[in-house]
Write a protein that holds these residues in place. Sequence first.
Motif, short mmCIF file in Angstrom:
data_model
loop_
_atom_site.label_atom_id
_atom_site.label_comp_id
_atom_site.label_asym_id
_atom_site.label_seq_id
_atom_site.Cartn_x
_atom_site.Cartn_y
_atom_site.Cartn_z
N THR A 1 0.77 -1.28 -0.08
CA THR A 1 0.04 0.18 0.07
C THR A 1 0.86 1.30 -0.02
N LYS A 2 2.11 1.32 0.44
CA LYS A 2 2.94 2.26 0.59
C LYS A 2 3.43 2.87 -0.88
N ARG A 3 3.65 1.75 -1.55
CA ARG A 3 4.32 2.09 -3.10
C ARG A 3 3.38 1.88 -4.28
N HIS A 4 2.44 1.12 -3.93
CA HIS A 4 1.42 0.72 -5.17
C HIS A 4 -0.03 0.66 -4.73
N THR A 5 -0.59 1.75 -4.20
CA THR A 5 -1.58 1.87 -3.32
C THR A 5 -2.95 1.45 -4.25
N SER A 6 -3.11 1.70 -5.43
CA SER A 6 -4.10 1.34 -6.30
C SER A 6 -4.16 -0.20 -6.64
N LEU A 7 -3.20 -0.72 -6.93
CA LEU A 7 -2.72 -2.20 -7.22
C LEU A 7 -3.02 -2.68 -6.10
N HIS A 8 -2.60 -2.56 -4.85
CA HIS A 8 -2.88 -3.01 -3.55
C HIS A 8 -4.26 -3.32 -3.20
N ARG A 9 -5.02 -2.36 -3.56
CA ARG A 9 -6.48 -2.21 -3.16
C ARG A 9 -7.18 -3.22 -4.15
N VAL A 10 -6.59 -3.20 -5.47
CA VAL A 10 -7.33 -4.16 -6.48
C VAL A 10 -7.21 -5.62 -5.86
N PHE A 11 -5.84 -5.95 -5.89
CA PHE A 11 -5.56 -7.34 -5.10
C PHE A 11 -6.23 -7.69 -3.96
N LEU A 12 -6.45 -6.57 -3.08
CA LEU A 12 -7.09 -7.00 -1.79
C LEU A 12 -8.66 -7.46 -2.18
N LEU A 13 -9.39 -6.56 -3.19
CA LEU A 13 -10.62 -7.11 -3.41
C LEU A 13 -10.64 -8.30 -4.09
N VAL A 14 -9.57 -8.69 -4.96
CA VAL A 14 -9.23 -9.98 -5.44
C VAL A 14 -9.51 -11.12 -4.61
N PHE A 15 -8.52 -10.94 -3.35
CA PHE A 15 -8.51 -11.83 -2.15
C PHE A 15 -9.74 -11.95 -1.52
N ILE A 16 -10.42 -10.89 -1.14
CA ILE A 16 -11.65 -11.00 -0.42
C ILE A 16 -12.85 -11.80 -1.41
N LEU A 17 -12.75 -11.48 -2.57
CA LEU A 17 -13.89 -12.11 -3.35
C LEU A 17 -13.52 -13.48 -3.73
N GLY A 18 -12.12 -13.87 -3.92
CA GLY A 18 -11.88 -15.37 -3.93
C GLY A 18 -12.08 -16.03 -2.55
#
Length: 229
Positions: free
Chosen positions: A96-113
């Motif tokens: 989240t420090k260096r890639h905030t947008s990508l981090h949140r996208v993959f967080l969503l992928v994790f939650i949905l999966g």
Amino acid sequence: MLVTWLATGRPHYVSMDGSIAYISDIGADILKPLFVAGCAITAVCFFLSLCVERGLRHVGRLMPHMHTRERVFGSLSIFGSLIGGCGLILLSIFDTKRHTSLHRVFLLVFILGVAISAIFTVIEFRWLNRDFPDVRTLKIAYLAKAIIAAILILLAFAFGVALYQSSNVGAVLEWTISFGFTLYILTFFFDLRHSKEVQHGELSAEKFTTRTMPHNDRLTASAMQADSA
């Protein structure tokens, strides 16, 4: 990671918006190697637990799938765990420090999966419980997974809202969800331990479809075998 943050005086990291650190805030700093390793181990263990359980049912060391629907739901739950696991690993790498947008996208992928996996796992166990209503361990496993999964999904919705509305509430929810997810994974340890000392083919589907004894007697015998295991 939580202990480290508390023990070091609750430092304020660059990526923090509130006064309570998210897991990803700590994981984006000096503990990133530990964060990546922990996420990778969790993802792999979650995926393998479902695969091993499916394999043990197939070889007759756990109560078997009696219909195609249970096999389909089991396969979908494994697929969901694979998606969630990939999301978990990637969100730790793209912090989240260096890639905030990508981090949140993959967080969503994790939650949905994980949500997809949990929903299909609960459905699978629901049908298994209906096939073997006298097997107490199946009922316990079904109820435990259903209750924990339902709570985690509700908390995930709340977390999604709090992430943009109240940083501190979101952080508390994230830590709560992480501990709850650990508890959910441990329910599979409860399942797998019942295969101990059960011989290959002892609980095969063919044995439960035999016509050599009445249906209720077969269920009673299977329950005794499973509980004794």
